[in-house]
Design an enzyme around this catalytic site. Structure first.
Site, mmCIF file in Angstrom:
data_model
loop_
_atom_site.group_PDB
_atom_site.id
_atom_site.type_symbol
_atom_site.label_atom_id
_atom_site.label_comp_id
_atom_site.label_asym_id
_atom_site.label_seq_id
_atom_site.Cartn_x
_atom_site.Cartn_y
_atom_site.Cartn_z
ATOM 1 N N GLY A 147 15.022 -46.644 26.955
ATOM 2 C CA GLY A 147 14.666 -47.827 27.718
ATOM 3 C C GLY A 147 15.039 -49.097 26.978
ATOM 4 C CB CYS A 148 15.921 -52.467 28.203
ATOM 5 S SG CYS A 148 14.647 -52.725 29.456
ATOM 6 C CG PHE A 149 10.559 -54.121 26.887
ATOM 7 C CD1 PHE A 149 10.786 -55.270 26.138
ATOM 8 C CD2 PHE A 149 9.991 -54.257 28.146
ATOM 9 C CE1 PHE A 149 10.455 -56.535 26.634
ATOM 10 C CE2 PHE A 149 9.652 -55.508 28.653
ATOM 11 C CZ PHE A 149 9.888 -56.647 27.902
ATOM 12 C CB ALA A 150 12.052 -47.990 24.329
#
Length: 338
Positions: A147-150
Site C-alpha cells: 500500500g502507498c501509506f504502508a
C-alpha cells in the site's frame, strides 16, 4: 534481454492502471499486449487517460488473455503478439481475489496485484517491498504490491527494525493526495469539498497498519509496541508525506549512518541532509527521507508519490526484479519539482 516482456493490465481505467501505462509504454523491454476494462471496453485508451493521446493506439478490451507467452526462463525469445508473461491486477480491493478464483492463471504467467487482497502473503503471494525482501521477489511468481501509506511508513522504519532499535511506541502523522482514494467520485474526493480543506480519516484503524506491523516484526520479532497512525486527506492530487517519530538513544549522525548503510544498495530510497517536500518526488519512484533527533526522539520524514513508488512504479520495480532486469529500468523518472 533481446525481446520484450508481454504485459497485460486488468482494470486499466483507474488511476493505477493509467499510471502503469505511462511507465510501461516507455519501458525498453515491455510490450503491452492488452489493457482490460469492464467499463471502457471497446474505447481507445487515450479517451480515458487523455495525457496518452499520441502515445498509444491501444483499445480497452473486455476480455482477459491468459495465454502464457513463454516460460520465465525463456523471456525475450517469443512472438510478442501471442499471450502474456505477466499480468498486473489494478482493480479495486476484493476484485483480485475474485479474479484469481474465477480464472485459471498458469504458473508461468507472473501476477502482480496492486490491491490489498494478498498482502498477508496467502496463496503463495510474496509481499513486494523490494527494500525489505528483494531476494524473495526475484524468485516469486505472485507479488502483492504494498500500500502507498504502508510504503512510505515502512521505508521510514525498516532500518530501525533491522537494528533492533524499535524499543517503544511509534507515532505517525501522514497526509496523502486525493488520488490515493481512487478514481470513483465520493464526497471527500470532489473538488468543492477537497479544495482548501484538510481532514483526518481512519485514525488508529487504517488498513495499512497490518502490513506495516507484519514487515517490522519480520525484521524485529520482539517489537510489540503500539503503532499510532493518524492519516490526513490533503488538498492536492499526488504525494504522501509521513512524519514518524519514536524514542532513539543515539545522535542524528548515528541515525543517518544506520539509514545510509541499510539503503546503500537500493536505488530509489535516499537520505536528504535538508528538509524535504512532496514536489521532490511527485512523478518519480523515489522515497526521500530526512532525519532529526529532538530530546531522545528520532523524527523521520518520508515522502513518496502515492501513484508511483506507492503503487504502479513499485509494481514495475517488482516486475524488473522478477525478470532479472536492473531494478530501475524504465523508472528513472524526473519529478515535477515546481
Amino acid at each position: 534481454m533481446t525481446g520484450k516482456i508481454n504485459v497485460g493490465i486488468v482494470g486499466g481505467a483507474g488511476y493505477t492502471g493509467g499510471e502503469l501505462l505511462r511507465i510501461l509504454l516507455n519501458h525498453p523491454f515491455v510490450n503491452v499486449a492488452f489493457v482490460q476494462s469492464n467499463s471502457q471496453a471497446g474505447k481507445p485508451v487515450w479517451l480515458t487517460h487523455t495525457d496518452l493521446l499520441g502515445d498509444t493506439d491501444l483499445v480497452f478490451s473486455g476480455d482477459v488473455n491468459l495465454t502464457p507467452a513463454l516460460s520465465v526462463n525463456e523471456v525475450g525469445s517469443s512472438d510478442e503478439s501471442v499471450g502474456v508473461d505477466v499480468i498486473f491486477l489494478c482493480s479495486g480491493h476484493g476484485a483480485s481475489v475474485t479474479f484469481m478464483e474465477e480464472n485459471d492463471v498458469a504458473d508461468d504467467i507472473m501476477v502482480i496485484d496492486l490491491s490489498a487482497d494478498f498482502r498477508d502473503e496467502h496463496d503463495d503471494f510474496v509481499y513486494g517491498l523490494p527494500e525489505l525482501q528483494r531476494e524473495r521477489i526475484q524468485e516469486a511468481t505472485r507479488i502483492a504490491n504494498p500500500g502507498c501509506f504502508a510504503t512510505s511508513i515502512q521505508l521510514a522504519l525498516l532500518p530501525l527494525a533491522k537494528a533492533g532499535k524499535l524499543t517503544d511506541a511509534v507515532q505517525i502523522s501522514a497526509i496523502t493526495g486525493s488520488t490515493g482514494a481512487g478514481q470513483a467520485l465520493v464526497p471527500t474526493t470532489g473538488f468543492t469539498w477537497r479544495n482548501n480543506n484538510v481532514s483526518i480519516y481512519k485514525a488508529f484503524t487504517h488498513q495499512h497498519l497490518a502490513e506495516i506491523r507484519q514487515s517490522l516484526t519480520q525484521l524485529e520479532p520482539d517489537f510489540k509496541a503500539a503503532i499510532n497512525f493518524v492519516p490526513y486527506r490533503g488538498d492536492f492530487t499526488r504525494g504522501i508525506m509521513a512524519n514518524v517519530y519514536t524514542p532513539f538513544s543515539g545522535t542524528r549522525e548515528e541515525a543517518e549512518e544506520l539509514y545510509r548503510t541499510y539503503y546503500e544498495t537500493h536505488p530509489f530510497t535516499h537520505l536528504s541532509d535538508a528538509p524535504v517536500d512532496v514536489k521532490q518526488v511527485v512523478n518519480t519512484n523515489k522515497c526521500l527521507l530526512h532525519l532529526e533527533v529532538h530530546d531522545g526522539q528520532l523524527l523521520i520524514t518520508s515522502i513518496i508519490d502515492n501513484l508511483t513508488k506507492g503503487a504502479s512504479g513499485q509494481a514495475v520495480q517488482n516486475m524488473n526484479l522478477i525478470f532479472g532486469l536492473p531494478e530501475d529500468t524504465g523508472l528513472r523518472l524526473k519529478s515535477v519539482a515546481f
